[in-house]
Design an enzyme around this catalytic site. Sequence first.
Site, PDB file in Angstrom:
ATOM      1  N   GLU A 136      43.187  30.447  30.612  1.00 53.73           N
ATOM      2  CA  GLU A 136      41.926  30.672  31.325  1.00 53.73           C
ATOM      3  C   GLU A 136      40.939  31.416  30.431  1.00 53.73           C
ATOM      4  O   GLU A 136      39.762  31.063  30.347  1.00 53.73           O
ATOM      5  CB  GLU A 136      42.222  31.462  32.602  1.00 53.73           C
ATOM      6  CG  GLU A 136      41.099  31.451  33.619  1.00 53.73           C
ATOM      7  CD  GLU A 136      41.491  32.203  34.894  1.00 53.73           C
ATOM      8  OE1 GLU A 136      42.631  32.713  34.988  1.00 53.73           O
ATOM      9  OE2 GLU A 136      40.643  32.276  35.798  1.00 53.73           O
ATOM     10  N   GLY A 165      38.062  36.281  41.634  1.00 52.47           N
ATOM     11  CA  GLY A 165      38.416  37.040  42.820  1.00 52.47           C
ATOM     12  C   GLY A 165      39.766  37.724  42.637  1.00 52.47           C
ATOM     13  O   GLY A 165      39.990  38.823  43.130  1.00 52.47           O
ATOM     14  N   ALA A 166      40.693  37.057  41.909  1.00 53.11           N
ATOM     15  CA  ALA A 166      42.043  37.589  41.792  1.00 53.11           C
ATOM     16  C   ALA A 166      42.431  38.003  40.370  1.00 53.11           C
ATOM     17  O   ALA A 166      43.387  38.741  40.188  1.00 53.11           O
ATOM     18  CB  ALA A 166      43.055  36.583  42.335  1.00 53.11           C
ATOM     19  N   SER A 167      41.713  37.512  39.349  1.00 50.86           N
ATOM     20  CA  SER A 167      41.997  37.990  37.991  1.00 50.86           C
ATOM     21  C   SER A 167      40.715  38.052  37.176  1.00 50.86           C
ATOM     22  O   SER A 167      39.677  37.519  37.577  1.00 50.86           O
ATOM     23  CB  SER A 167      43.036  37.103  37.291  1.00 50.86           C
ATOM     24  OG  SER A 167      42.466  35.892  36.871  1.00 50.86           O
ATOM     25  N   THR A 168      40.818  38.735  36.041  1.00 49.26           N
ATOM     26  CA  THR A 168      39.655  38.834  35.155  1.00 49.26           C
ATOM     27  C   THR A 168      40.132  38.687  33.713  1.00 49.26           C
ATOM     28  O   THR A 168      41.248  39.103  33.389  1.00 49.26           O
ATOM     29  CB  THR A 168      38.890  40.162  35.388  1.00 49.26           C
ATOM     30  OG1 THR A 168      37.651  40.121  34.662  1.00 49.26           O
ATOM     31  CG2 THR A 168      39.676  41.389  34.933  1.00 49.26           C
ATOM     32  N   GLN A 169      39.317  38.051  32.872  1.00 56.12           N
ATOM     33  CA  GLN A 169      39.716  37.756  31.495  1.00 56.12           C
ATOM     34  C   GLN A 169      38.713  38.333  30.487  1.00 56.12           C
ATOM     35  O   GLN A 169      37.506  38.298  30.733  1.00 56.12           O
ATOM     36  CB  GLN A 169      39.792  36.246  31.240  1.00 56.12           C
ATOM     37  CG  GLN A 169      40.939  35.529  31.894  1.00 56.12           C
ATOM     38  CD  GLN A 169      40.783  35.409  33.398  1.00 56.12           C
ATOM     39  OE1 GLN A 169      41.607  35.889  34.170  1.00 56.12           O
ATOM     40  NE2 GLN A 169      39.701  34.806  33.845  1.00 56.12           N
TER      41      GLN A 169
HETATM   42  O1  IDP Z   1      27.402  33.560  45.275  1.00 55.25           O
HETATM   43  C1  IDP Z   1      28.285  34.387  45.124  1.00 55.25           C
HETATM   44  N1  IDP Z   1      28.068  35.715  45.316  1.00 55.25           N
HETATM   45  C2  IDP Z   1      29.025  36.650  45.135  1.00 55.25           C
HETATM   46  N2  IDP Z   1      30.263  36.369  44.755  1.00 55.25           N
HETATM   47  C3  IDP Z   1      30.541  35.068  44.573  1.00 55.25           C
HETATM   48  C4  IDP Z   1      29.611  34.025  44.727  1.00 55.25           C
HETATM   49  N3  IDP Z   1      30.214  32.849  44.447  1.00 55.25           N
HETATM   50  C5  IDP Z   1      31.479  33.156  44.120  1.00 55.25           C
HETATM   51  N4  IDP Z   1      31.679  34.492  44.196  1.00 55.25           N
HETATM   52  C6  IDP Z   1      32.906  35.254  43.929  1.00 55.25           C
HETATM   53  O2  IDP Z   1      33.342  34.948  42.623  1.00 55.25           O
HETATM   54  C7  IDP Z   1      34.759  35.045  42.578  1.00 55.25           C
HETATM   55  C8  IDP Z   1      35.273  33.715  42.057  1.00 55.25           C
HETATM   56  O3  IDP Z   1      36.631  33.830  41.880  1.00 55.25           O
HETATM   57  P1  IDP Z   1      37.575  32.555  41.797  1.00 55.25           P
HETATM   58  O4  IDP Z   1      37.657  31.891  43.126  1.00 55.25           O
HETATM   59  O5  IDP Z   1      37.157  31.738  40.648  1.00 55.25           O
HETATM   60  O6  IDP Z   1      38.960  33.292  41.567  1.00 55.25           O
HETATM   61  P2  IDP Z   1      39.964  33.364  40.340  1.00 55.25           P
HETATM   62  O7  IDP Z   1      39.193  32.992  39.097  1.00 55.25           O
HETATM   63  O8  IDP Z   1      40.430  34.790  40.297  1.00 55.25           O
HETATM   64  O9  IDP Z   1      41.060  32.414  40.668  1.00 55.25           O
HETATM   65  C9  IDP Z   1      35.224  35.357  44.004  1.00 55.25           C
HETATM   66  O10 IDP Z   1      35.396  36.755  44.140  1.00 55.25           O
HETATM   67  C10 IDP Z   1      34.044  34.900  44.845  1.00 55.25           C
HETATM   68  O11 IDP Z   1      33.952  35.602  46.068  1.00 55.25           O
HETATM   69 CA    CA Z   2      37.627  31.604  38.383  1.00 61.64          CA
END
Ligand code: IDP
Ligand code: CA
Length: 461
Positions: A136, A165-169
């Site tokens: 990722e 939402g669940a991880s950061t890189q």
């Molecule tokens: O328009 C927005 N405003 C604020 N946060 C957003 C918006 N669109 C997406 N997000 C946030 O961005 C993050 C996207 O994380 P993702 O679903 O890609 O998770 P992951 O990469 O950890 O699997 C989530 O926390 C989601 O709530």
């Molecule tokens: Ca993501």
Amino acid sequence: MRLTSACTAVYGIVLDAGSSHTSVFIYEWPAEKENNTGMVQQLHTCNVKGKGISSYYANPDGAGKSLHECMMEAKNKIPANRHSETPVYLGATAGMRLLKMENEAASEKVLASVEHSLKTYPFSYQGARIISGQEEGAFGWITVNYLSKNLNKPTGTLGALDLGGASTQITFVPQQEIESNDNSIDFRLYGNDYHLYTHSFLCYGKDQALKLSMGMKLESTRVADKTKPIELRDPCFHPGYNFTKTAQSVFNTPCINGVNLPTGIISHVGLGNWSQCQQSIRKVFNITYCAYSKCSFNGVFQPSVDGKFGAFSAFFFVMDFLNLTSDSLDGTKQRLAKYCSTPWKEIVEKYPQIKQKYLSEYCFSGTYILTLLEDGYSFTSDNWKDISFIKKIGDSDAGWTLGYMLNLTNMIPAEAQDTPLMPDGGYITFMLLFTLLILVLLLMVFIYFRRSTRQAQKDII
Ligand SMILES: O=c1[nH]cnc2c1ncn2[C@@H]1O[C@H](COP(=O)(O)OP(=O)(O)O)[C@@H](O)[C@H]1O
Ligand SMILES: [Ca+2]
């Protein structure tokens, strides 16, 4: 921008199955395989309605079905005569990593469901899998550098910061040695070697970090009367914010080992105090141990950040909403403090169109971003300006999907394109002269043999 040249186009589809939601990306590039950088473009994106695929753990069939509308959109966007050659890939990230940790059988069922669904469309299905945190990070880095046309040039590269939402890189080319093998990735692209540092922090995406931080606040609250809702007084939420939540909805995650956590109802009360909020967020980063010369947090090796960075996904969404994409670090802190202390009533009145769940969390998310970047990764007020909060580069979104597809379709060669030794004109002239020389030689050999045969015949007579 659509490709307008007469040549036919080729397409590829990547589904980003994130923890919060799934997005479908359609890419397009010219059929004549161009080895130049920056040739693949994002043609279209579609956001799947509802939550991420991991939320279907109790109803796996729903995961596959949820993709239908966006896949139909893809069918309409891509010309029918290209459908069967268009590869489709699904990559799932931290939401599915967590589900796999919690319930492996359920995660397999969800993947089987999306696989079954994707095979029903007229494209060339290439697989659905959980990608690793390293992938990722690395593919996000390839995407931003491909789109910025940094590859195959001697210029520096752009580090990549992705907040989900669940991880950061965090991924970048460091100046110093990478002391831990887990954090090192090597690429050879267009004849250049890249030695990357990358790390993915599971549970440190902004949604899981909020749960971690709320959990820590509650662990320190001693509950006297178990029949009453527990009051969670939270400096990261606006003054006047007061909502009841079930403990189950907040703590249903493997990121928290809820030994001392309460069950039942929580009364979540906002205090709107930025500096206290930052104090509470600092507690989610463990900085007490480090087995290397340097660590970010939780004992993870990290060299000093170096060069420019692109910060995308939720880094952008949050900082863009807060209007904090171009301030100094000090200015950012001041404005965020003011925002956090704004009464909840005023916030709701000012942004009636934004979902209250999202709206209520921007103070926490902004403070989390600042703390992660400054205390976690060690950015300072001097190099804060090197971070660009970005959504897109050109017409394409910054994220891991494009890099993932470029890699799987072998679109970025390891070696630089085979180039003639001379410039084009010189090469053609050389080939012409060379052919002419061969012809002259052949002619001379032919004449010599004819002469010698005739002489031989004369000698016989
Ligand atoms: O328009 C927005 N405003 C604020 N946060 C957003 C918006 N669109 C997406 N997000 C946030 O961005 C993050 C996207 O994380 P993702 O679903 O890609 O998770 P992951 O990469 O950890 O699997 C989530 O926390 C989601 O709530
Ligand atoms: Ca993501």
